[in-house]
Design a protein around this motif. Structure first.
Motif, PDB file in Angstrom:
ATOM      1  N   VAL A 187       0.850  -1.181   0.000  1.00 50.71           N
ATOM      2  CA  VAL A 187       0.000   0.000   0.000  1.00 50.71           C
ATOM      3  C   VAL A 187       0.891   1.238   0.000  1.00 50.71           C
ATOM      4  O   VAL A 187       1.954   1.250   0.623  1.00 50.71           O
ATOM      5  N   ILE A 188       0.467   2.244  -0.734  1.00 50.96           N
ATOM      6  CA  ILE A 188       1.145   3.543  -0.750  1.00 50.96           C
ATOM      7  C   ILE A 188       0.132   4.591  -0.278  1.00 50.96           C
ATOM      8  O   ILE A 188      -0.948   4.710  -0.865  1.00 50.96           O
ATOM      9  N   VAL A 189       0.473   5.293   0.779  1.00 50.08           N
ATOM     10  CA  VAL A 189      -0.409   6.340   1.298  1.00 50.08           C
ATOM     11  C   VAL A 189      -0.284   7.570   0.394  1.00 50.08           C
ATOM     12  O   VAL A 189       0.820   8.103   0.213  1.00 50.08           O
ATOM     13  N   VAL A 190      -1.392   7.993  -0.153  1.00 58.20           N
ATOM     14  CA  VAL A 190      -1.382   9.126  -1.092  1.00 58.20           C
ATOM     15  C   VAL A 190      -1.727  10.417  -0.389  1.00 58.20           C
ATOM     16  O   VAL A 190      -1.068  11.444  -0.587  1.00 58.20           O
ATOM     17  N   THR A 191      -2.770  10.421   0.427  1.00 59.45           N
ATOM     18  CA  THR A 191      -3.092  11.602   1.229  1.00 59.45           C
ATOM     19  C   THR A 191      -3.376  11.171   2.654  1.00 59.45           C
ATOM     20  O   THR A 191      -3.925  10.092   2.906  1.00 59.45           O
ATOM     21  N   SER A 192      -2.979  12.017   3.575  1.00 58.04           N
ATOM     22  CA  SER A 192      -3.200  11.765   4.988  1.00 58.04           C
ATOM     23  C   SER A 192      -3.401  13.128   5.647  1.00 58.04           C
ATOM     24  O   SER A 192      -2.718  14.098   5.280  1.00 58.04           O
ATOM     25  N   PRO A 193      -4.321  13.237   6.588  1.00 64.46           N
ATOM     26  CA  PRO A 193      -4.653  14.568   7.109  1.00 64.46           C
ATOM     27  C   PRO A 193      -3.474  15.224   7.815  1.00 64.46           C
ATOM     28  O   PRO A 193      -2.774  14.586   8.610  1.00 64.46           O
ATOM     29  N   ALA A 194      -3.278  16.499   7.499  1.00 64.31           N
ATOM     30  CA  ALA A 194      -2.208  17.258   8.138  1.00 64.31           C
ATOM     31  C   ALA A 194      -2.467  17.361   9.638  1.00 64.31           C
ATOM     32  O   ALA A 194      -3.608  17.490  10.080  1.00 64.31           O
ATOM     33  N   GLY A 195      -1.433  17.268  10.397  1.00 69.50           N
ATOM     34  CA  GLY A 195      -1.560  17.429  11.837  1.00 69.50           C
ATOM     35  C   GLY A 195      -2.006  16.185  12.575  1.00 69.50           C
ATOM     36  O   GLY A 195      -2.234  16.220  13.778  1.00 69.50           O
ATOM     37  N   THR A 196      -2.135  15.065  11.859  1.00 67.07           N
ATOM     38  CA  THR A 196      -2.581  13.829  12.508  1.00 67.07           C
ATOM     39  C   THR A 196      -1.625  12.694  12.175  1.00 67.07           C
ATOM     40  O   THR A 196      -1.331  12.457  11.005  1.00 67.07           O
ATOM     41  N   SER A 197      -1.184  12.012  13.178  1.00 69.79           N
ATOM     42  CA  SER A 197      -0.347  10.832  12.982  1.00 69.79           C
ATOM     43  C   SER A 197      -1.254   9.613  12.983  1.00 69.79           C
ATOM     44  O   SER A 197      -2.036   9.413  13.914  1.00 69.79           O
ATOM     45  N   LYS A 198      -1.156   8.782  11.931  1.00 73.70           N
ATOM     46  CA  LYS A 198      -2.107   7.672  11.785  1.00 73.70           C
ATOM     47  C   LYS A 198      -1.401   6.394  11.354  1.00 73.70           C
ATOM     48  O   LYS A 198      -0.438   6.445  10.592  1.00 73.70           O
ATOM     49  N   VAL A 244       2.808  13.035   3.510  1.00 74.58           N
ATOM     50  CA  VAL A 244       2.753  11.595   3.340  1.00 74.58           C
ATOM     51  C   VAL A 244       4.153  11.053   3.094  1.00 74.58           C
ATOM     52  O   VAL A 244       5.131  11.785   3.142  1.00 74.58           O
ATOM     53  N   GLY A 245       4.226   9.775   2.806  1.00 71.82           N
ATOM     54  CA  GLY A 245       5.515   9.130   2.604  1.00 71.82           C
ATOM     55  C   GLY A 245       5.514   7.750   3.214  1.00 71.82           C
ATOM     56  O   GLY A 245       6.568   7.174   3.459  1.00 71.82           O
ATOM     57  N   SER A 246       4.315   7.210   3.458  1.00 72.20           N
ATOM     58  CA  SER A 246       4.222   5.900   4.102  1.00 72.20           C
ATOM     59  C   SER A 246       3.911   4.813   3.083  1.00 72.20           C
ATOM     60  O   SER A 246       3.102   5.013   2.175  1.00 72.20           O
ATOM     61  N   THR A 247       4.530   3.677   3.279  1.00 76.10           N
ATOM     62  CA  THR A 247       4.232   2.497   2.483  1.00 76.10           C
ATOM     63  C   THR A 247       4.308   1.268   3.366  1.00 76.10           C
ATOM     64  O   THR A 247       5.034   1.250   4.359  1.00 76.10           O
ATOM     65  N   VAL A 248       3.546   0.249   2.981  1.00 75.14           N
ATOM     66  CA  VAL A 248       3.696  -1.081   3.555  1.00 75.14           C
ATOM     67  C   VAL A 248       3.961  -2.016   2.387  1.00 75.14           C
ATOM     68  O   VAL A 248       3.277  -1.938   1.363  1.00 75.14           O
ATOM     69  N   ASP A 249       4.959  -2.850   2.502  1.00 71.25           N
ATOM     70  CA  ASP A 249       5.233  -3.867   1.492  1.00 71.25           C
ATOM     71  C   ASP A 249       5.452  -5.162   2.247  1.00 71.25           C
ATOM     72  O   ASP A 249       6.504  -5.365   2.851  1.00 71.25           O
ATOM     73  N   PHE A 250       4.445  -6.039   2.240  1.00 71.32           N
ATOM     74  CA  PHE A 250       4.512  -7.257   3.053  1.00 71.32           C
ATOM     75  C   PHE A 250       4.758  -8.468   2.162  1.00 71.32           C
ATOM     76  O   PHE A 250       3.979  -8.772   1.262  1.00 71.32           O
ATOM     77  N   PHE A 251       5.847  -9.161   2.446  1.00 74.86           N
ATOM     78  CA  PHE A 251       6.233 -10.349   1.680  1.00 74.86           C
ATOM     79  C   PHE A 251       5.482 -11.565   2.206  1.00 74.86           C
ATOM     80  O   PHE A 251       5.621 -11.931   3.372  1.00 74.86           O
ATOM     81  N   ILE A 252       4.676 -12.168   1.351  1.00 81.05           N
ATOM     82  CA  ILE A 252       3.911 -13.359   1.741  1.00 81.05           C
ATOM     83  C   ILE A 252       4.632 -14.623   1.284  1.00 81.05           C
ATOM     84  O   ILE A 252       4.552 -15.667   1.936  1.00 81.05           O
ATOM     85  N   GLY A 253       5.333 -14.535   0.190  1.00 80.47           N
ATOM     86  CA  GLY A 253       6.190 -15.640  -0.236  1.00 80.47           C
ATOM     87  C   GLY A 253       5.455 -16.920  -0.577  1.00 80.47           C
ATOM     88  O   GLY A 253       5.989 -18.011  -0.392  1.00 80.47           O
ATOM     89  N   GLY A 254       4.229 -16.820  -1.083  1.00 77.76           N
ATOM     90  CA  GLY A 254       3.492 -18.013  -1.480  1.00 77.76           C
ATOM     91  C   GLY A 254       2.756 -18.703  -0.353  1.00 77.76           C
ATOM     92  O   GLY A 254       2.176 -19.775  -0.557  1.00 77.76           O
ATOM     93  N   LYS A 255       2.764 -18.108   0.802  1.00 81.10           N
ATOM     94  CA  LYS A 255       2.060 -18.708   1.948  1.00 81.10           C
ATOM     95  C   LYS A 255       0.566 -18.790   1.672  1.00 81.10           C
ATOM     96  O   LYS A 255      -0.105 -19.700   2.155  1.00 81.10           O
ATOM     97  N   ILE A 256       0.043 -17.856   0.897  1.00 83.59           N
ATOM     98  CA  ILE A 256      -1.359 -17.862   0.491  1.00 83.59           C
ATOM     99  C   ILE A 256      -1.419 -18.250  -0.980  1.00 83.59           C
ATOM    100  O   ILE A 256      -0.731 -17.654  -1.823  1.00 83.59           O
ATOM    101  N   ARG A 301      -3.256   3.757  -2.317  1.00 83.66           N
ATOM    102  CA  ARG A 301      -3.287   2.865  -3.468  1.00 83.66           C
ATOM    103  C   ARG A 301      -2.750   1.512  -3.034  1.00 83.66           C
ATOM    104  O   ARG A 301      -1.680   1.442  -2.415  1.00 83.66           O
ATOM    105  N   LEU A 302      -3.478   0.470  -3.407  1.00 87.12           N
ATOM    106  CA  LEU A 302      -3.103  -0.887  -3.007  1.00 87.12           C
ATOM    107  C   LEU A 302      -2.571  -1.678  -4.205  1.00 87.12           C
ATOM    108  O   LEU A 302      -2.978  -1.424  -5.348  1.00 87.12           O
ATOM    109  N   GLY A 303      -1.720  -2.634  -3.930  1.00 87.85           N
ATOM    110  CA  GLY A 303      -1.192  -3.478  -4.987  1.00 87.85           C
ATOM    111  C   GLY A 303      -0.996  -4.906  -4.538  1.00 87.85           C
ATOM    112  O   GLY A 303      -0.850  -5.188  -3.338  1.00 87.85           O
ATOM    113  N   ILE A 304      -1.022  -5.823  -5.498  1.00 84.13           N
ATOM    114  CA  ILE A 304      -0.791  -7.253  -5.240  1.00 84.13           C
ATOM    115  C   ILE A 304       0.228  -7.762  -6.250  1.00 84.13           C
ATOM    116  O   ILE A 304       0.153  -7.429  -7.441  1.00 84.13           O
TER     117      ILE A 304
END
Lengths: 219, 232
Positions: B98-109, B181-193, B216-219
């Protein structure tokens, strides 16, 4: 099934154990072949192949959103079409200056077709030492490269929260060869995204190994 | 020699500084350690062979949209449906991001990714038209001239799925700070699913409050032709 131990002292063995003997390879009661890593996990790929690193030399402001077409650092595989592939092993960013407390991440994109030759702005360095990298690799690298944005930019790791007004933070995202740059002019580009772009600057780097292989027939 | 694998050239003859494969120690018998375990070492970076072998694709949303503030029930933000016929290739999930595109100013989430593999197959799924790309550039390599991947996968956006109460955490959440913004999650599943033919795997993004946030999400997935075990 047997393996031969040569007549020499082996790492992890006593002198007695290192005698020239035949030693059976172990199989568990469940029939599982017993394996053990004989080297640190990345040593063999570095030893066998050409492991390189390239890094920008001037810190530049990150971007505040997913890029459209510009890669802050682009790496091109200029091998001939039957030449080596570049397996991307890692990307990294080093925060040189930062303003507010902000997140830091790297996104990347692989071109889906060959591109014209790009500028050679940064000198690749080998993992294995030495300064003759320019003679050992045909890779080119430059900053501010137009990727044309055919493929989507993708996240390459988990972002990091940097403390306000402090440089020296970094992220390093292991790719392990998941992204492969084919020979013939394909380009892989990366950019850094940070919340604060007014006061922040970063250096970006790419690590790869050059491997002679062929893409499988799948697809 | 393995099919499709070229023998590595003896580089050290040309490039003495690199060491390489010319030493006598490269030819010999395998070693075992004192516990009778066969000593091995990876000859390729850990993910290279999976990428090289074949069909590794990824999709990512083009339009950013708001995440959800609770574990989803029947809506998968991005859904991957395996359109292979029965007995066809299965899809081994490589990773999600996931790539964070917009996030509210002044709030940590916080932002995180959850996913669910449905327990029963679907007869079909509406195709979103999201562009698939290869992680090896294989369709442009050697001038094949096409950039269209050869996959029967369908990608759904906002897809209604059965709630199997099996949404699971995929990786560790990240914090987006108050400044931009500037946050991303990239989680390696490695075929577990693994997504069998006609099954659907869906993902969504969670955050504490969806107000003023878009992502924005990706697989990424491998298409592999191999039989599944009898218990699958």
């Amino acid at each position: 099934m047997y393996a031969v131990l040569p007549n020499q002292r082996l790492r992890g063995f006593s002198d007695e154990q290192s005698l020239d003997i035949h030693k059976e390879i172990g199989v568990s009661q469940d029939g599982i072949l017993l394996l053990a890593e004989g080297l640190p996990p990345f040593s063999e790929t570095t030893r066998l192949g050409r492991g390189f690193i390239v890094r920008t030399t001037t810190a530049a402001a990150p971007v505040a959103a997913i890029p459209t077409t510009t890669a802050m650092l682009a790496l091109q595989n200029n091998e001939p079409e039957d030449g080596s592939f570049y397996a991307i092993t890692e990307v990294f960013a080093i925060v040189v200056a930062a303003g507010a407390s902000t997140t830091l991440t790297i996104v990347g994109q692989l071109s889906q077709t060959p591109r014209t030759v790009i500028t050679q702005a940064f000198t690749p360095r080998p993992y294995t030492g030495g300064t003759e990298a320019t003679a050992w690799t045909l890779a080119n690298a430059q900053s501010a490269y137009n990727m044309s944005n055919f493929a989507a930019w993708q996240a390459l790791g988990n972002s990091y929260v940097n403390t306000a007004n402090i440089g020296a933070a970094n992220v390093g995202f292991l790719q392990g060869g998941r992204i492969i740059i084919p020979p013939g002019g394909f380009v892989f580009g990366i950019s850094a995204i940070m919340g604060d772009t007014a006061s922040s600057t970063v250096l970006l780097g790419i690590k790869w190994v050059e491997i002679r292989l062929s893409l499988g027939s799948g697809g | 020699m393995l099919s499709g694998v070229a023998r590595l050239p003896c580089r050290c003859r040309e490039e003495p500084g690199l060491g390489g494969c010319c030493g006598s120690s490269d030819i010999g018998s395998p070693f075992v350690n004192s516990e009778n375990s066969l000593l091995i070492a990876d000859s390729l970076p850990i993910n290279t062979e999976n990428s090289r072998l074949g069909k590794l694709y990824f999709v990512r949303e083009i339009t950013a949209a708001a995440p959800v503030a609770a574990i989803p029930t029947t809506t998968a933000r991005v859904a991957l449906w395996n359109g292979e016929p029965t007995g066809g290739a299965f899809y081994a999930i490589d990773s999600v991001f996931v790539i964070v595109v917009t996030s509210p100013a002044g709030t940590s989430k916080p932002y995180s990714v959850v996913g669910q593999l449905n327990s029963k197959p679907l007869t079909g799924m509406t195709e979103s038209g999201l562009r698939r790309s290869s992680l090896t550039g294989r369709y442009g390599w050697r001038g094949s001239g096409t950039r269209t991947v050869n996959s029967r996968a369908r990608i759904g956006l906002g897809q209604t799925v059965v709630n199997d109460n099996a949404w699971q955490a995929l990786g560790t959440s990240v914090i987006n700070t108050a400044a931009g913004v500037g946050s991303t999650v990239d989680f390696f599943i490695g075929g577990k699913i693994i997504v069998p033919p006609r099954f659907v795997f869906g993902i969504s993004c969670l955050t504490s409050s969806a107000t003023s946030t878009t992502v924005r999400l990706g697989i990424r997935w491998h298409e592999i032709r191999a039989p599944l075990g009898a218990d699958s």
